[in-house]
Design a protein around this motif. Structure first.
Motif, short mmCIF file in Angstrom:
data_model
loop_
_atom_site.label_atom_id
_atom_site.label_comp_id
_atom_site.label_asym_id
_atom_site.label_seq_id
_atom_site.Cartn_x
_atom_site.Cartn_y
_atom_site.Cartn_z
N ALA A 1 0.83 -1.20 0.00
CA ALA A 1 0.00 0.00 0.00
C ALA A 1 0.87 1.26 0.00
N HIS A 2 0.38 2.30 -0.69
CA HIS A 2 1.13 3.55 -0.82
C HIS A 2 0.25 4.75 -0.50
N SER A 3 0.87 5.79 0.02
CA SER A 3 0.17 7.04 0.30
C SER A 3 -0.14 7.77 -1.01
N PRO A 4 -1.10 8.70 -0.98
CA PRO A 4 -1.40 9.47 -2.20
C PRO A 4 -0.17 10.20 -2.76
N GLU A 5 0.62 10.81 -1.91
CA GLU A 5 1.80 11.55 -2.38
C GLU A 5 2.78 10.62 -3.09
N THR A 6 3.03 9.46 -2.50
CA THR A 6 3.95 8.51 -3.10
C THR A 6 3.42 7.98 -4.42
N TRP A 7 2.12 7.70 -4.47
CA TRP A 7 1.55 7.18 -5.72
C TRP A 7 1.62 8.21 -6.84
N ARG A 8 1.38 9.45 -6.53
CA ARG A 8 1.50 10.49 -7.55
C ARG A 8 2.94 10.59 -8.06
N ARG A 9 3.91 10.42 -7.16
CA ARG A 9 5.31 10.42 -7.59
C ARG A 9 5.59 9.26 -8.53
N PHE A 10 5.07 8.08 -8.20
CA PHE A 10 5.26 6.94 -9.09
C PHE A 10 4.72 7.25 -10.49
N CYS A 11 3.53 7.81 -10.54
CA CYS A 11 2.91 8.08 -11.84
C CYS A 11 3.71 9.11 -12.64
N GLY A 12 4.36 10.04 -11.96
CA GLY A 12 5.16 11.05 -12.64
C GLY A 12 6.54 10.58 -13.02
N ASP A 13 6.98 9.47 -12.43
CA ASP A 13 8.35 8.99 -12.65
C ASP A 13 8.40 7.65 -13.37
N LEU A 14 7.39 7.35 -14.18
CA LEU A 14 7.38 6.06 -14.86
C LEU A 14 8.60 5.88 -15.76
N HIS A 15 9.12 6.98 -16.29
CA HIS A 15 10.32 6.89 -17.12
C HIS A 15 11.55 6.49 -16.31
N LEU A 16 11.46 6.59 -14.99
CA LEU A 16 12.54 6.17 -14.09
C LEU A 16 12.27 4.79 -13.49
N PHE A 17 11.37 4.04 -14.12
CA PHE A 17 11.05 2.66 -13.73
C PHE A 17 10.34 2.59 -12.37
N SER A 18 9.58 3.64 -12.03
CA SER A 18 8.90 3.68 -10.73
C SER A 18 7.82 2.63 -10.61
N VAL A 19 7.32 2.09 -11.73
CA VAL A 19 6.31 1.05 -11.64
C VAL A 19 6.86 -0.16 -10.89
N HIS A 20 8.15 -0.39 -11.00
CA HIS A 20 8.78 -1.49 -10.25
C HIS A 20 8.67 -1.25 -8.75
N GLU A 21 8.95 -0.04 -8.31
CA GLU A 21 8.85 0.29 -6.89
C GLU A 21 7.40 0.23 -6.41
N ALA A 22 6.48 0.57 -7.30
CA ALA A 22 5.06 0.61 -6.93
C ALA A 22 4.49 -0.78 -6.68
#
Length: 262
Positions: A127-148
């Motif tokens: 589970a992720h907080s709203p702030e963290t999830w928004r960061r993931f969505c903005g950083d998909l080019h940095l492979f943030s989907v893996h962290e998500a």
């Protein structure tokens, strides 16, 4: 199907303040999310991509479930807000690739913009907080989907969970086989995803030129129930320290959950 394997289902959970469907519809428009909720679908009006949306009543277990799945933000005000949810939204789509999973992530962000309290990846247990999830969505080019959507669980063996969301095998290693098995698995799973690596049995892996070397082997991994959203149809790799005797482990079952790290 991907390589003869049925694409696994991916599910995201978003608790929120909406009392009924009309409330959610209004908030999506008011927040200018670019999404519409029609029938059973949540649709991105710009790309026409959509996913199934199920709206459920308040669930008294929700705060506990988020605290278990999100201990890294368990003591925050954002987590406390989940106690006040009126309904729970489930977004249902496909895993099996970043191409499939990323639109689900953006759809969940739209629900956060419409008032949602957080996002739980049901097909990982994270589970992720709203702030963290928004960061993931903005950083998909940095492979943030893996962290998500990938986490690591420790016991006698250490396992990754969630790589099936990306269409890849999970990985396991012995807890006493390295000084920091979680970081070893994190490096391996990120390498497999970011580099689109052609990994094969018998190859070796090391996090650096002067670091220990591990041999990559097929493994049965964790034996989830057939209906479990955690089940990885692509299988598991095992990392064995080079020069050691191959492990003869018994596949772990759900009781293997001892400690989780993200």
């Amino acid at each position: 199907m991907k390589d003869g394997v049925a694409v696994p289902e991916a599910v995201l959970c978003i608790p929120g303040p909406w009392v009924e469907r009309a409330d959610l519809t209004r908030q999506l428009v008011k927040a200018n999310t670019g999404y519409i909720f029609a029938g059973m679908l949540l649709m991105d009006m710009k790309t026409s991509t959509s996913c199934e949306l199920q709206m459920e009543a308040r669930d008294e277990r929700m705060l506990f479930a988020f605290k278990v799945a999100g201990p890294h933000w368990g003591q925050t005000d954002e987590m406390t807000r989940i106690e006040n949810h009126n309904s729970v939204i489930y977004l249902i789509g496909h895993g099996g690739s970043e191409t499939n999973f990323a639109p689900l992530m953006h759809a969940a962000r739209a629900l956060l913009d419409a008032g949602g309290f957080g996002v739980k990846v049901e097909s990982t247990g994270l589970a992720h907080s709203p702030e963290t999830w928004r960061r993931f969505c903005g950083d998909l080019h940095l492979f943030s989907v893996h962290e998500a959507c990938v986490l690591y669980l420790t016991g006698t063996d250490v396992y990754s969970c969630g790589m099936h969301n990306l269409g890849l095998k999970d990985v396991v290693t012995a807890a006493d086989g390295t000084e920091d098995p979680v970081e070893l698995l994190r490096a391996f799973t990120l390498y497999a995803f970011a580099e689109k690596a052609d990994i094969r049995t018998g190859q070796t892996f090391s996090v650096a030129s002067d670091a220990p070397v591990y041999r990559i082997l097929e493994d049965e991994g964790v034996l989830y129930d057939a209906s479990s959203l955690f089940k990885n149809p692509y299988g598991f790799w095992r990392l064995e320290p080079e020069g050691s005797e191959p492990a003869t482990s018994t596949p772990a079952r759900r009781s293997w959950w001892k400690f989780r790290k993200h």
